[in-house]
Design an enzyme around this catalytic site. Structure first.
Site, PDB file in Angstrom:
ATOM      1  N   CYS A   7      38.939 119.486  50.994  1.00 45.04           N
ATOM      2  CA  CYS A   7      38.042 119.036  52.066  1.00 45.04           C
ATOM      3  C   CYS A   7      37.171 117.867  51.629  1.00 45.04           C
ATOM      4  O   CYS A   7      36.483 117.266  52.451  1.00 45.04           O
ATOM      5  CB  CYS A   7      37.203 120.204  52.563  1.00 45.04           C
ATOM      6  SG  CYS A   7      38.237 121.491  53.298  1.00 45.04           S
ATOM      7  N   HIS A  19      35.945 119.056  61.911  1.00 41.39           N
ATOM      8  CA  HIS A  19      36.316 118.960  60.496  1.00 41.39           C
ATOM      9  C   HIS A  19      37.803 118.644  60.347  1.00 41.39           C
ATOM     10  O   HIS A  19      38.565 119.450  59.832  1.00 41.39           O
ATOM     11  CB  HIS A  19      35.945 120.270  59.787  1.00 41.39           C
ATOM     12  CG  HIS A  19      36.193 120.290  58.312  1.00 41.39           C
ATOM     13  ND1 HIS A  19      36.279 119.146  57.539  1.00 41.39           N
ATOM     14  CD2 HIS A  19      36.387 121.324  57.452  1.00 41.39           C
ATOM     15  CE1 HIS A  19      36.508 119.495  56.282  1.00 41.39           C
ATOM     16  NE2 HIS A  19      36.589 120.799  56.202  1.00 41.39           N
TER      17      HIS A  19
END
Lengths: 380, 148
Positions: free
Chosen positions: A79, A326
Site C-alpha cells: 500500500c 484507496h
C-alpha cells in the site's frame, strides 16, 4: 543533496471506471503537467507505482502519454507503492541525476472486494483456520491491542470514520461523498471487531501524479513551489509478535523520527497530516506513532476534536482512505497531491481548506511482517 | 474415502497444516508447536530458520518445543471473510511462555467481546480441518479457554 520541489500535481476522482488503468494514469499525469505548465517532452524520467499490474506499468502509461524513450522505473511496495515511487523520483532529483521527473501511482481494483480473498480460497490456505492474515483482521487486532493498553473505545475509533467522511463529503475527488453520524458508523455491519463497514476503506480505481524539479529551477514553472523537506522509507524492524501480528506502529515511529530530523521540525510544527487510515483503528494508532499526541492519548485526541480542520492538528482533510478511497498504487501519491493543494491554499472547496497551511505531512504504510512505510514532509 | 475400487491399499495418513505443528507419532504423545531459539539473542520462532530475523546471526539455533498453554494477548472477531470461510470466528494472538506469539483461531467460546479477557489462559487443541487432494486428513491447531 539538492532541494526538491513539487511543481505540479494531478489526481482523478477516485471511483470506478470503464477506462483502462493506463488511461486513468494518463489523465492524472496530464493534469499534473498542465499544473506545472510543461509538456511531457520535458520529462526526463518516469516512476510508476502500480500494485496489481506491476510489470511494465510505466511503459503502458508511456504508450498513452508519449513514447519519448525516457527511463522508467516500475515500483511496487504494497500500500506504500505510490509514495515509494515519489521517493524514487525525489531521490533522482535530489542527487542530481535528473531535473524534471514524474511520479505516478495508479490502480484499478474494480469491485474486487476483500483483498486476499482469492488466495484465501486455495486448498493449502490457512486463512480462517490459523486466524486471519487479511488486512481487516490485522488492523482490527492492532486496534484491540490499543484498547488493551489504553482503554480506547469502539466509539473513539468510530469517530475517525465520521470525521473523515465529513471532509470527504466536501472533496470533489472523493470516492464516497456521504455524511455519516456516529450511529451510522456504529450500526453498519461488523466486518472485523471493532471495525464496522464504514470503518474500513473501500477498494476502487484511481490515479495521481506529481511533477518534481530542483528547487533552484522551480520558479521557471510555478509561483507556488512546494518543498519536499523530508522523504523517508522504512520497513518494520523485528519486534516480538511481528510474525503473528504485523506491526503498523514501529516502522511509522522510526520513519517519523527520521522525517522530523530531516526536515528539522517537530510534530508541533505541522499544520496538516494526511495519514494512512486504511481502517479507523489505524488512524488512532498513528496519532501516537507520528507524535501528534502523547502515548495512549489517541482516543482523547479524536474526542476533543483536535484533529478536525479547526483543531490543533487537522488530520485527513482529504477524506482519508476511508472516504477518498484507496486504489492502492494511487493512494500514496494522492496524499502528497492533497498536501500540495492545501499548502497552496487551493483545496477546491472552502469547507476543507486548512487555514494558513505551511507544513504538511503525508504518511503511507503497506503492512506485512516487514512492511513498508513512507513519510514525506512538504513545506511552502 | 475408501470406496471399493478407489483405495490404493495404503493406510490413510494425517498431516499437519503447517510444518511447525508436530503431530503425535506414538501413543501417549501430544501434538505440539515446534521451532527454534537463537542462541545469540534468545528470540524464539515457530518453524525452521537459517538466519535469525531479530539479530541476523547465522545458524545458531537450538530446537524448542513450545508449551500447549498460553495467554490471550489480542484478538479480533472476523464477521466477513472470503467465501467459504465460516464466520464469525475469533482470530487471536496467543503469547506462549517460551517468548513466541502465534496467531490462531480461538474456539469453544462464543465469539463475542464480552466472553474474552486479555491475558486469559488458553490451551492448544488439534482438529481435522479437511482432506487434502490425496485423501489425507489435514490437522490444524486451535486454542480454547483453559481452566485457571
Amino acid at each position: 543533496m539538492r532541494e526538491v520541489a513539487v511543481i505540479g500535481v494531478g489526481m482523478i476522482k477516485f471511483g470506478r471506471y470503464d477506462k483502462s488503468v493506463w488511461e486513468l494514469a494518463r489523465d492524472a499525469i496530464l493534469e499534473a503537467l498542465q499544473d506545472a505548465g510543461i509538456e511531457f517532452k520535458k520529462v526526463e524520467a518516469l516512476y510508476s507505482g502500480n500494485m496489481y499490474r506491476t510489470n511494465l506499468s510505466g511503459q503502458q502509461i508511456l504508450q498513452q502519454i508519449g513514447l519519448t524513450g525516457i527511463p522508467v522505473v516500475n515500483v511496487v511496495n504494497a500500500c506504500a507503492t505510490g509514495s515509494t515511487a515519489v521517493r524514487e523520483a525525489y531521490l533522482a532529483v535530489a542527487t542530481g541525476l535528473h531535473d524534471i521527473v514524474v511520479a505516478v501511482g495508479s490502480e484499478q481494483m474494480g469491485k474486487m472486494g476483500l483483498l486476499g480473498a482469492d488466495a484465501a480460497r486455495r486448498e493449502e490456505s490457512v486463512e480462517g483456520i490459523l486466524g486471519s492474515g487479511l488486512m481487516p483482521a490485522i488492523f482490527s487486532t492492532a486496534g484491540v491491542e490499543h484498547m488493551r493498553k489504553y482503554g480506547t473505545t469502539i466509539e473513539q475509533f468510530a469517530k475517525v470514520s465520521v470525521k473523515n467522511h465529513k471532509y470527504g463529503y466536501y472533496n470533489p475527488r472523493s470516492q464516497y461523498r456521504v455524511l455519516l453520524s456516529l450511529e451510522d458508523v456504529l450500526n453498519s455491519r461488523m466486518i472485523s471487531y471493532p471495525n464496522t463497514l464504514y470503518m474500513c476503506c473501500p477498494t476502487g480505481d484511481g490515479a495521481a501524479a506529481v511533477v518534481l524539479a530542483p528547487m533552484s529551477r522551480a520558479r521557471e514553472f510555478t509561483s507556488k513551489p512546494v518543498k519536499i523537506a523530508a522523504s523517508v522509507l522504512t520497513t518494520d524492524p523485528y519486534t516480538d509478535r511481528v510474525f503473528a501480528l504485523p506491526d503498523p506502529n514501529t516502522m511509522t515511529r522510526n520513519a517519523a523520527k527520521l522525517a522530523y530530523e530531516q526536515a528539522g521540525i517537530g510534530p508541533e510544527d505541522l499544520d496538516l497530516v494526511e495519514l494512512h487510515d486504511c481502517f479507523a483503528t489505524a488512524e488512532i494508532l498513528h496519532y501516537e506513532n507520528l507524535g501528534l499526541c502523547p502515548e495512549g492519548e489517541g482516543g482523547r485526541l479524536i474526542d476533543e476534536g483536535e484533529t478536525e480542520i479547526d483543531g490543533r492538528i487537522p488530520v485527513n482533510i482529504s477524506g482519508g482512505l476511508l472516504s477518498l478511497g484507496h486504489p492502492i498504487g494511487a493512494t500514496g501519491v494522492s496524499k502528497i497531491c492533497e498536501c500540495v493543494w492545501q499548502l497552496r491554499g487551493e483545496a477546491q472547496t472552502p469547507d476543507r481548506q486548512v487555514p494558513d497551511c505551511k507544513v504538511a505531512l503525508a504518511h503511507t504504510i503497506g503492512l506485512a511482517s516487514g512492511g513498508a512505510c513512507t513519510i514525506h514532509i512538504l513545506v511552502r | 474415502m475408501t470406496e471399493a475400487g478407489t483405495t490404493t491399499g495404503e493406510a490413510k495418513k494425517v498431516r499437519p497444516i503447517v510444518p511447525y505443528l508436530k503431530l503425535p507419532e506414538k501413543e501417549g504423545e501430544e501434538a505440539v508447536l515446534v521451532g527454534v531459539r537463537c542462541k545469540a539473542c534468545g528470540k524464539a520462532f515457530l518453524g525452521e530458520r537459517l538466519v535469525c530475523p531479530a539479530c541476523t546471526a547465522v545458524n545458531q539455533f537450538e530446537p524448542v518445543t513450545f508449551s500447549r498453554t498460553g495467554e490471550l494477548y489480542a484478538y479480533t472477531i472476523v464477521h466477513q471473510s472470503a467465501p467459504g470461510i465460516p464466520v464469525p470466528y475469533i482470530s487471536a494472538i496467543i503469547d506462549l511462555p517460551e517468548g513466541v506469539s502465534v496467531r490462531a483461531n480461538l474456539v469453544d467460546v462464543e465469539p463475542k467481546p464480552e466472553n474474552l479477557r486479555f491475558g486469559m489462559k488458553v490451551e492448544m487443541v488439534t482438529r481435522k480441518v479437511r482432506e487434502d487432494s490425496e485423501g489425507n486428513d489435514v490437522i490444524a491447531f486451535f486454542f480454547r479457554p483453559a481452566e485457571g
